[in-house]
Design an enzyme around this catalytic site. Structure first.
Site, PDB file in Angstrom:
ATOM      1  N   LYS A 192       0.844  -1.207   0.000  1.00  0.00           N
ATOM      2  CA  LYS A 192       0.000   0.000   0.000  1.00  0.00           C
ATOM      3  C   LYS A 192       0.879   1.258   0.000  1.00  0.00           C
ATOM      4  O   LYS A 192       0.601   2.220  -0.719  1.00  0.00           O
ATOM      5  CB  LYS A 192      -0.895   0.024   1.254  1.00  0.00           C
TER       6      LYS A 192
ATOM      7  N   ASP B  67      -8.655   1.211   4.619  1.00  0.00           N
ATOM      8  CA  ASP B  67      -9.076  -0.175   4.731  1.00  0.00           C
ATOM      9  C   ASP B  67      -9.669  -0.550   3.385  1.00  0.00           C
ATOM     10  O   ASP B  67     -10.412   0.238   2.787  1.00  0.00           O
ATOM     11  CB  ASP B  67     -10.109  -0.337   5.854  1.00  0.00           C
TER      12      ASP B  67
HETATM   13  P1  ITT Z   1      -3.179  -2.503   7.042  1.00  0.00           P
HETATM   14  O1  ITT Z   1      -4.436  -2.813   7.793  1.00  0.00           O
HETATM   15  O2  ITT Z   1      -1.936  -2.509   7.889  1.00  0.00           O
HETATM   16  O3  ITT Z   1      -3.304  -1.235   6.219  1.00  0.00           O
HETATM   17  P2  ITT Z   1      -3.833  -4.922   5.560  1.00  0.00           P
HETATM   18  O4  ITT Z   1      -3.124  -5.721   4.508  1.00  0.00           O
HETATM   19  O5  ITT Z   1      -4.285  -5.635   6.807  1.00  0.00           O
HETATM   20  O6  ITT Z   1      -2.914  -3.669   5.940  1.00  0.00           O
HETATM   21  P3  ITT Z   1      -6.603  -4.336   5.004  1.00  0.00           P
HETATM   22  O7  ITT Z   1      -6.987  -4.605   6.391  1.00  0.00           O
HETATM   23  O8  ITT Z   1      -7.125  -3.103   4.334  1.00  0.00           O
HETATM   24  O9  ITT Z   1      -5.016  -4.225   4.847  1.00  0.00           O
HETATM   25  O10 ITT Z   1      -6.935  -5.627   4.171  1.00  0.00           O
HETATM   26  C1  ITT Z   1      -7.096  -5.514   2.846  1.00  0.00           C
HETATM   27  C2  ITT Z   1      -6.993  -6.876   2.213  1.00  0.00           C
HETATM   28  O11 ITT Z   1      -7.777  -6.815   1.015  1.00  0.00           O
HETATM   29  C3  ITT Z   1      -5.564  -7.147   1.775  1.00  0.00           C
HETATM   30  O12 ITT Z   1      -4.838  -7.890   2.729  1.00  0.00           O
HETATM   31  C4  ITT Z   1      -5.796  -7.924   0.479  1.00  0.00           C
HETATM   32  O13 ITT Z   1      -6.055  -9.270   0.770  1.00  0.00           O
HETATM   33  C5  ITT Z   1      -7.054  -7.286  -0.073  1.00  0.00           C
HETATM   34  N1  ITT Z   1      -6.729  -6.147  -0.948  1.00  0.00           N
HETATM   35  C6  ITT Z   1      -6.933  -4.828  -0.712  1.00  0.00           C
HETATM   36  N2  ITT Z   1      -6.476  -4.077  -1.714  1.00  0.00           N
HETATM   37  C7  ITT Z   1      -5.954  -4.936  -2.602  1.00  0.00           C
HETATM   38  C8  ITT Z   1      -5.292  -4.765  -3.844  1.00  0.00           C
HETATM   39  O14 ITT Z   1      -5.048  -3.565  -4.354  1.00  0.00           O
HETATM   40  N3  ITT Z   1      -4.903  -5.861  -4.481  1.00  0.00           N
HETATM   41  C9  ITT Z   1      -5.137  -7.087  -3.980  1.00  0.00           C
HETATM   42  N4  ITT Z   1      -5.710  -7.338  -2.810  1.00  0.00           N
HETATM   43  C10 ITT Z   1      -6.117  -6.261  -2.120  1.00  0.00           C
END
Ligand code: ITT
Length: 196
Positions: free
Chosen positions: A13, A69
């Site tokens: 991200k 998120d």
């Molecule tokens: P933070 O909470 O620390 O920001 P995280 O990976 O836990 O990081 P999220 O809680 O927002 O992030 O979870 C989002 C999930 O959704 C992520 O782990 C992926 O599995 C999926 N995801 C989100 N954006 C994506 C993208 O651009 N490409 C592929 N998968 C994505």
């Protein structure tokens, strides 16, 4: 230039967002700020979880910050995995297991329509502002590509013929939900600065 702490532990991200910022603001990651914290995501909506992450870092640092998120919402699965995207196959599941569960649940379903949704929560001078970005597309039958993260190997955005994981980061950012939400954040910061 304005500085914002980005409340995430997901380095993909950080990279994706840094690539589209140009001179709009300076992003400081948690790692760069020397903050080692696993922020809980206990809520049932992206909006609430994004707020939880930004509020946590704001309380800790007192600095302007933002979080995001995101989740993958699949029509035939009534919006699943949605807010549980990162933990779809279990609390300690990795992306391969999440993808396997997704493809298994989509077997015998007729539609493959899905969308990625990102909600950014910005805390500026103690006040919260939300920005949403959506990218529509479809889920493939099997994973392809090695770039990106999460569900990228099984998601083809509308208007493309390859998965996010087969694209460079710049190509992904032509379609990305995250980029769309960040553009709204940047536009807001620009208009906010003009009013100051
Ligand atoms: P933070 O909470 O620390 O920001 P995280 O990976 O836990 O990081 P999220 O809680 O927002 O992030 O979870 C989002 C999930 O959704 C992520 O782990 C992926 O599995 C999926 N995801 C989100 N954006 C994506 C993208 O651009 N490409 C592929 N998968 C994505």
């Amino acid at each position: 230039m304005k500085t914002l702490v980005f409340a995430t532990n997901n380095l993909n991200k950080v990279e994706e967002i840094k690539a589209v910022l140009h001179d709009s603001f300076k992003l400081v990651s948690l790692e760069e700020a020397g903050i080692d914290i696993d922020i809980p995501e206990p809520h049932h909506t992206l909006e609430e979880n994004a707020g939880e992450k930004s509020q946590t870092i704001y309380k800790l640092t007192g600095k302007d910050c933002f979080s995001e998120d995101s989740g993958l919402e699949v029509k035939e699965l009534q919006g699943e995995p949605g807010v549980r995207s990162a933990r779809y196959a279990g609390d300690n599941a990795g992306p391969e297991e999440n993808i396997s569960k997704l493809l298994f649940n989509l077997k015998n379903k007729s539609g493959r329509e899905a969308k990625f949704r990102t909600v950014i929560s910005l805390i500026l001078h103690g006040k919260e502002y939300l920005f949403e970005g959506i990218c529509k597309g479809k889920i493939t039958d099997h994973p392809s590509g090695k770039s990106g993260f999460g569900y990228d190997p099984v998601f083809i955005p509308d208007g493309a013929s390859i998965t996010f994981a087969e694209m460079s980061m710049d190509e992904k950012n032509n379609y990305s939900h995250r980029k769309k939400a960040v553009e709204k954040l940047i536009a807001f910061l620009n208009s906010y600065n003009e009013q100051e």
